[in-house]
Scaffold this motif. Sequence first.
Motif, PDB file in Angstrom:
ATOM      1  N   THR A   1      42.146  44.109  46.456  1.00 47.40           N
ATOM      2  CA  THR A   1      41.468  43.617  45.248  1.00 47.40           C
ATOM      3  C   THR A   1      40.071  44.204  45.092  1.00 47.40           C
ATOM      4  O   THR A   1      39.135  43.509  44.682  1.00 47.40           O
TER       5      THR A   1
ATOM      6  N   ASP B   1      43.136  37.023  43.911  1.00 51.03           N
ATOM      7  CA  ASP B   1      44.528  37.468  43.857  1.00 51.03           C
ATOM      8  C   ASP B   1      44.619  38.837  43.199  1.00 51.03           C
ATOM      9  O   ASP B   1      43.891  39.132  42.252  1.00 51.03           O
TER      10      ASP B   1
ATOM     11  N   SER C   1      48.507  43.517  36.352  1.00 51.17           N
ATOM     12  CA  SER C   1      48.019  44.521  35.395  1.00 51.17           C
ATOM     13  C   SER C   1      47.430  45.729  36.118  1.00 51.17           C
ATOM     14  O   SER C   1      47.444  46.847  35.588  1.00 51.17           O
ATOM     15  N   ASP C   2      46.920  45.528  37.342  1.00 51.37           N
ATOM     16  CA  ASP C   2      46.408  46.666  38.111  1.00 51.37           C
ATOM     17  C   ASP C   2      47.547  47.567  38.564  1.00 51.37           C
ATOM     18  O   ASP C   2      47.431  48.798  38.566  1.00 51.37           O
TER      19      ASP C   2
ATOM     20  N   LYS D   1      42.093  50.641  42.748  1.00 47.56           N
ATOM     21  CA  LYS D   1      42.362  49.202  42.592  1.00 47.56           C
ATOM     22  C   LYS D   1      43.629  48.752  43.317  1.00 47.56           C
ATOM     23  O   LYS D   1      43.764  47.565  43.644  1.00 47.56           O
ATOM     24  N   THR D   2      44.566  49.679  43.504  1.00 46.07           N
ATOM     25  CA  THR D   2      45.854  49.285  44.085  1.00 46.07           C
ATOM     26  C   THR D   2      46.090  49.858  45.479  1.00 46.07           C
ATOM     27  O   THR D   2      47.016  49.441  46.165  1.00 46.07           O
TER      28      THR D   2
ATOM     29  N   ARG E   1      46.196  41.580  40.759  1.00 46.74           N
ATOM     30  CA  ARG E   1      46.700  41.418  39.395  1.00 46.74           C
ATOM     31  C   ARG E   1      47.862  42.368  39.144  1.00 46.74           C
ATOM     32  O   ARG E   1      47.801  43.541  39.492  1.00 46.74           O
TER      33      ARG E   1
ATOM     34  N   ASN F   1      35.795  34.294  36.796  1.00 49.64           N
ATOM     35  CA  ASN F   1      37.085  34.920  37.106  1.00 49.64           C
ATOM     36  C   ASN F   1      38.143  33.837  37.152  1.00 49.64           C
ATOM     37  O   ASN F   1      37.962  32.809  37.804  1.00 49.64           O
ATOM     38  N   ASP F   2      39.258  34.076  36.453  1.00 45.69           N
ATOM     39  CA  ASP F   2      40.334  33.087  36.412  1.00 45.69           C
ATOM     40  C   ASP F   2      39.802  31.689  36.088  1.00 45.69           C
ATOM     41  O   ASP F   2      40.147  30.700  36.740  1.00 45.69           O
TER      42      ASP F   2
END
Lengths: 150, 96
Positions: free
Chosen positions: B94, A136, A140-141, A117-118, A138, A40-41
């Motif tokens: 998250t 963190d 995009s989410d 997700k949000t 995103r 991830n990242d």
Amino acid sequence: MPVRITEDDFDAGREIAALRGIDRRVGAVASFIGTVRDVNDEAQVLAMTLEHYPGMTEKALEAIVEEARGRFDILDALVIHRVGDLKPTDQIVLVAVTSAHRGEAFDACRFIMDYLKTRAPFWKREQTPAGARWVDARASDDEAAARWKP
Amino acid sequence: MPDSVPSSLVGVTVNLVYLARLREAFGRSGERLALGSALPTVGALVAQLCARGDPWSRELAPGRAFRVAVNHEVAGREVVLRDGDEVALLPPVTGG
């Protein structure tokens, strides 16, 4: 209960079979499984801990499922989300939706995941070779959830 | 602003819950806090915490992304708090 928070793994086949039951109106079943990746990242993920806010989590997920029922012509829905210690390849979340036709099942399943997700109070903490870090959120989410704005 | 505090709002104490990154930053999972503002809104609570200085002022500074939930519902800064409310500070989520 269409919503379950658990430290235990789940058997998606068994859960989906239970969701379908003997409902003869069901003509479509859509499901999504989220799993732990090993990267991830640009950092290697050795392990992950999922934390939540007991009490609010259940309410938030139930509200999302209710909203999906209001927006889409679905028959039933299920959300299982794991918490606690996980490792790469482990299952994190299952969303499954039944409906008469595929379009509503696909859309409702994606809607529930995008809102989860949000809006659902879960937080991922990753163990990497450089130490532990909170994941963190995103942008995009947020964009994915915003697509469903009425 | 009047100097006198409305009697109905005296003694508002809330149960704060700090989650995930904020729990680590503040070094505690929560606390009971007596609100000092005449109008104990969510915004006033955040301002009271920020007045403590670092790490509160850093983590809760304008522009930092966090949400406030009152009794498990996301609440705006204008919401008025009542005695005994559970007020959680949530970093961006998250899950999934």
